[in-house]
Design a protein around this motif. Sequence first.
Motif, PDB file in Angstrom:
ATOM      1  N   ALA A 100       0.868  -1.137   0.001  1.00 48.02           N
ATOM      2  CA  ALA A 100       0.022   0.023   0.046  1.00 48.02           C
ATOM      3  C   ALA A 100       1.054   1.302   0.100  1.00 48.02           C
ATOM      4  O   ALA A 100       1.994   1.292   0.398  1.00 48.02           O
ATOM      5  N   VAL A 101       0.363   2.171  -0.580  1.00 50.41           N
ATOM      6  CA  VAL A 101       0.904   3.627  -0.411  1.00 50.41           C
ATOM      7  C   VAL A 101      -0.137   4.867  -0.065  1.00 50.41           C
ATOM      8  O   VAL A 101      -1.339   4.446  -0.510  1.00 50.41           O
ATOM      9  N   VAL A 102       0.161   5.261   1.063  1.00 50.22           N
ATOM     10  CA  VAL A 102      -0.691   6.114   1.650  1.00 50.22           C
ATOM     11  C   VAL A 102      -0.291   7.462   1.155  1.00 50.22           C
ATOM     12  O   VAL A 102       0.985   8.152   1.488  1.00 50.22           O
ATOM     13  N   SER A 103      -1.367   8.564   0.740  1.00 45.00           N
ATOM     14  CA  SER A 103      -0.901  10.045   0.629  1.00 45.00           C
ATOM     15  C   SER A 103      -2.082  10.870   0.599  1.00 45.00           C
ATOM     16  O   SER A 103      -3.241  10.119   0.440  1.00 45.00           O
ATOM     17  N   SER A 104      -2.036  12.229   0.609  1.00 42.49           N
ATOM     18  CA  SER A 104      -3.242  12.974   0.465  1.00 42.49           C
ATOM     19  C   SER A 104      -3.689  13.062  -0.929  1.00 42.49           C
ATOM     20  O   SER A 104      -4.904  13.739  -1.197  1.00 42.49           O
ATOM     21  N   PHE A 105      -2.919  12.887  -1.818  1.00 40.96           N
ATOM     22  CA  PHE A 105      -3.148  13.127  -3.463  1.00 40.96           C
ATOM     23  C   PHE A 105      -2.544  12.161  -4.168  1.00 40.96           C
ATOM     24  O   PHE A 105      -1.290  12.220  -3.914  1.00 40.96           O
ATOM     25  N   PHE A 106      -3.083  11.481  -5.104  1.00 41.65           N
ATOM     26  CA  PHE A 106      -2.374  10.708  -6.141  1.00 41.65           C
ATOM     27  C   PHE A 106      -2.504  11.129  -7.438  1.00 41.65           C
ATOM     28  O   PHE A 106      -3.629  11.407  -7.647  1.00 41.65           O
ATOM     29  N   ALA A 107      -1.858  11.189  -8.436  1.00 36.28           N
ATOM     30  CA  ALA A 107      -2.089  11.105  -9.695  1.00 36.28           C
ATOM     31  C   ALA A 107      -2.595  10.086 -10.176  1.00 36.28           C
ATOM     32  O   ALA A 107      -2.783   9.076  -9.849  1.00 36.28           O
TER      33      ALA A 107
END
Length: 196
Positions: A100-107
Amino acid sequence: MSKEKINIIHSRFVPLNMENVDTDQIIPARFLKATTREGFGNNLFRDWRYENDDVSKPKAGFVLNESKFSGEILVAAKNFGCGSSREHAAWALHDYGFKAVVSSFFADIFKNNALNNGVLPVTVSENFLQSIFALNENESLLIDLEKQQISIPSSGLSESFDINAYKKNCLLNGYDDIDYLISIKEDIIQHENSLK
């Protein structure tokens, strides 16, 4: 490509507190010559990991080179996976061992590539993301795909995340698009027969 099933991911995490990480930084273009998906993890963040592209000289201070950071979850700052549409970025993350990758915004293109290749992109609020970055390296995250919830067990803080229902089903069952069609083969046959 059939993938392993994903439901509960309870793991320590690797914090990459950098905004606007593009796909060329995730996997540099010079490594896109392989014909299979294996081996890309060796070159994940290659230019940030090594001095002068020399694998015998890891750069001090980069998170993947610090033994105190480990786990199946990469936590990145805003706008992760921007830039070119290369699917190899998702391959590299998966091959390295991230689930998993956690971020506030993904392309958008990166997000779809990740979902298609067994890496769960979890979009959280900026406040929740900063709460994660404030944790120490021994703490963990709990991602529950079925419930669409991410939590910090040590504090009880949690947040819901969105995911396309079809992609959720595929990840829960380890399906790619072909596997999914095979799984509903009988329904398709019944539907075709009903049209006769």
